[in-house]
Design a protein around this motif. Structure first.
Motif, PDB file in Angstrom:
ATOM      1  N   SER A 165      -0.997   0.694  13.463  1.00 36.33           N
ATOM      2  CA  SER A 165      -1.827   0.267  12.336  1.00 36.33           C
ATOM      3  C   SER A 165      -2.555   1.463  11.736  1.00 36.33           C
ATOM      4  O   SER A 165      -2.895   2.423  12.429  1.00 36.33           O
ATOM      5  CB  SER A 165      -2.846  -0.775  12.793  1.00 36.33           C
ATOM      6  N   LEU A 166      -2.784   1.382  10.433  1.00 34.53           N
ATOM      7  CA  LEU A 166      -3.529   2.398   9.704  1.00 34.53           C
ATOM      8  C   LEU A 166      -4.865   1.816   9.270  1.00 34.53           C
ATOM      9  O   LEU A 166      -4.987   0.618   9.016  1.00 34.53           O
ATOM     10  CB  LEU A 166      -2.746   2.844   8.469  1.00 34.53           C
ATOM     11  N   ARG A 167      -5.851   2.665   9.170  1.00 37.00           N
ATOM     12  CA  ARG A 167      -7.131   2.203   8.635  1.00 37.00           C
ATOM     13  C   ARG A 167      -6.985   1.947   7.132  1.00 37.00           C
ATOM     14  O   ARG A 167      -6.311   2.707   6.431  1.00 37.00           O
ATOM     15  CB  ARG A 167      -8.233   3.241   8.864  1.00 37.00           C
ATOM     16  N   ASP A 190      -5.591  -6.712   9.012  1.00 41.61           N
ATOM     17  CA  ASP A 190      -6.611  -7.268   9.900  1.00 41.61           C
ATOM     18  C   ASP A 190      -7.953  -6.973   9.234  1.00 41.61           C
ATOM     19  O   ASP A 190      -8.456  -5.845   9.296  1.00 41.61           O
ATOM     20  CB  ASP A 190      -6.527  -6.612  11.277  1.00 41.61           C
ATOM     21  N   ALA A 191      -8.497  -7.995   8.575  1.00 45.05           N
ATOM     22  CA  ALA A 191      -9.723  -7.776   7.804  1.00 45.05           C
ATOM     23  C   ALA A 191     -10.900  -7.415   8.694  1.00 45.05           C
ATOM     24  O   ALA A 191     -11.766  -6.621   8.300  1.00 45.05           O
ATOM     25  CB  ALA A 191     -10.038  -9.020   6.978  1.00 45.05           C
ATOM     26  N   ASP A 192     -10.954  -7.970   9.890  1.00 49.70           N
ATOM     27  CA  ASP A 192     -12.071  -7.689  10.792  1.00 49.70           C
ATOM     28  C   ASP A 192     -12.048  -6.235  11.260  1.00 49.70           C
ATOM     29  O   ASP A 192     -13.093  -5.583  11.345  1.00 49.70           O
ATOM     30  CB  ASP A 192     -12.035  -8.625  11.993  1.00 49.70           C
ATOM     31  N   ALA A 193     -10.837  -5.731  11.564  1.00 50.56           N
ATOM     32  CA  ALA A 193     -10.703  -4.357  12.038  1.00 50.56           C
ATOM     33  C   ALA A 193     -10.525  -3.361  10.896  1.00 50.56           C
ATOM     34  O   ALA A 193     -10.517  -2.155  11.127  1.00 50.56           O
ATOM     35  CB  ALA A 193      -9.519  -4.256  12.993  1.00 50.56           C
ATOM     36  N   SER A 194     -10.356  -3.881   9.667  1.00 50.44           N
ATOM     37  CA  SER A 194     -10.117  -3.033   8.487  1.00 50.44           C
ATOM     38  C   SER A 194      -8.907  -2.133   8.691  1.00 50.44           C
ATOM     39  O   SER A 194      -8.949  -0.918   8.452  1.00 50.44           O
ATOM     40  CB  SER A 194     -11.359  -2.188   8.159  1.00 50.44           C
ATOM     41  N   ALA A 249       0.833  -1.205   0.000  1.00 50.76           N
ATOM     42  CA  ALA A 249       0.000   0.000   0.000  1.00 50.76           C
ATOM     43  C   ALA A 249       0.864   1.249   0.000  1.00 50.76           C
ATOM     44  O   ALA A 249       2.089   1.190   0.120  1.00 50.76           O
ATOM     45  CB  ALA A 249      -0.904  -0.006   1.243  1.00 50.76           C
ATOM     46  N   GLU A 250       0.199   2.373  -0.133  1.00 51.71           N
ATOM     47  CA  GLU A 250       0.856   3.664  -0.001  1.00 51.71           C
ATOM     48  C   GLU A 250      -0.134   4.637   0.635  1.00 51.71           C
ATOM     49  O   GLU A 250      -1.354   4.460   0.517  1.00 51.71           O
ATOM     50  CB  GLU A 250       1.329   4.200  -1.358  1.00 51.71           C
ATOM     51  N   ASN A 251       0.394   5.639   1.331  1.00 49.64           N
ATOM     52  CA  ASN A 251      -0.485   6.678   1.898  1.00 49.64           C
ATOM     53  C   ASN A 251       0.220   8.027   1.868  1.00 49.64           C
ATOM     54  O   ASN A 251       0.316   8.731   2.861  1.00 49.64           O
ATOM     55  CB  ASN A 251      -0.921   6.317   3.316  1.00 49.64           C
TER      56      ASN A 251
END
Length: 281
Positions: free
Chosen positions: A53-55, A18-22, A6-8
Motif C-alpha cells: 500500500s502507498l500513502r 483505506d480511508a482510516d489508514a489514508s 491515481a498516479e505516482n
C-alpha cells in the motif's frame, strides 16, 4: 469498498483506499478486467493486488474513469433547479455527452475558460457502470458504485446557441480541465437498495451555495440508466452525472471567480476541493 484511480510518477493505476489508514493498495489490471466481478458482488476477493500500500499523500488522485470510457450527463433532473432556468418540467429524461478532457481530479485546480465570464458550479451524484452490459430490467445491478462530480459550466456560452437551435452544451460543459470527479468510487453495497438518497452540498469559500438530497431527483439512477442505454449502450467504465439541485449561479446571479475554493460533498462518499484558476486571455 473505496476504489480510486491515481498516479505516482508512472502509469495511472486503480487501487483500494483505506480511508482510516489514508493508504491506497494498487490493483492489478484495467478497470474492465475486474470491475464486472466486483459489480456482481464478489467484493475484494475478485481483486489481485500489486505490491504494498502507498500513502495517499504520496499519490495524485485522478478522476475515477479511464480515457477510453464515456462521460454521460443527465440534466434538468431536479424540480427546483428547473425553476432557476425557467424551464417547464420535461416529459422524459434529458442527457448528453461530456468530453473526457473536461475531467480533472478531486483536488486539482479548475481552469477558468477564457471564453466565459459566467462560470458556475453544480454538485452531482455520479454513477459508475461496472457491468459489461446493462440489465435494463434491473439497471442498478450494473452500477459498480458512486462518486462525486462538479459539473462546472459556462452559462453565457450555454445560452449562446443559434436562435431556434438550442443550448450550446459543448461549449458550456466540455471546456478543458473544468470538471472535478472523485475522490473515489464507493461500491454500491455500501448504500441501501434503490436509487441513493444522499445529502449533497456545495460551498464556495465556506459559504453554502447548494444543499439538497439526491433523493429529490425527478428520475432515479435506475431510470436514467435505462433511458440512456436504450439510446446508446453503456460500456463498462462509463460514468453518469445524474443532475444537480437548485442553488447554482445561473439562478442566484453569483458566479465563480478566480482564486475561490469550491467544496462539493456527498454523504457517504467524500468531498472534492478545487480552487478556481486565473482567468487568462
Amino acid at each position: 469498498m473505496r476504489i480510486a484511480r491515481a498516479e505516482n510518477g508512472g502509469a495511472p493505476f486503480w487501487g483500494v483506499v483505506d480511508a482510516d489508514a489514508s493508504t491506497i493498495r494498487p490493483i492489478v489490471g484495467r478497470f474492465a478486467e475486474w470491475a464486472p466481478a466486483v459489480t456482481r458482488g464478489e467484493g475484494e476477493g475478485a481483486l489481485r493486488f500489486d505490491g504494498q500500500s502507498l500513502r495517499l499523500d504520496e499519490v495524485h488522485l485522478l478522476a475515477p474513469i479511464e480515457r477510453s470510457a464515456r462521460v454521460m450527463v443527465a440534466g434538468v433532473n431536479y424540480t427546483k433547479h428547473l425553476v432557476e432556468f425557467g424551464v417547464a418540467p420535461p416529459s422524459q429524461p434529458f442527457a448528453f455527452l461530456k468530453a473526457y478532457r473536461a475531467l480533472i481530479g478531486p483536488y486539482d485546480e479548475v481552469r477558468y475558460p477564457p471564453l466565459t465570464s459566467e462560470l458556475d458550479h453544480e454538485v452531482e451524484l455520479v454513477a459508475v457502470i461496472g457491468a459489461e452490459t446493462v440489465d435494463r430490467d434491473d439497471p442498478l445491478s450494473s452500477v459498480l458504485g458512486y462518486t462525486v462530480g462538479n459539473d462546472v459550466s459556462s452559462r453565457d456560452l450555454q445560452r449562446s446557441g443559434p436562435k431556434g437551435v438550442g443550448m450550446d452544451l459543448l461549449a458550456a460543459k466540455s471546456q478543458d480541465a473544468t470538471t472535478p470527479v472523485g475522490p473515489w468510487i464507493v461500491t454500491r453495497d455500501e448504500f441501501p437498495a434503490g436509487s441513493p438518497a444522499l445529502k449533497m452540498t456545495l460551498t464556495v469559500n465556506g459559504e453554502v451555495r447548494q444543499s439538497a438530497s439526491s433523493g429529490d431527483m425527478t428520475w432515479g439512477v435506475d431510470e436514467l440508466i435505462r433511458f440512456i442505454d436504450e439510446r446508446t449502450s453503456f460500456d463498462c467504465g462509463d460514468i453518469l452525472f445524474t443532475g444537480s439541485p437548485e442553488g447554482v449561479g445561473n439562478g442566484t446571479g453569483i458566479f465563480l471567480n478566480p482564486g475561490e475554493v469550491m467544496e462539493a460533498s456527498i454523504e457517504g462518499i467524500g468531498t472534492l476541493r478545487n480552487r478556481i484558476g486565473a482567468r487568462r486571455a
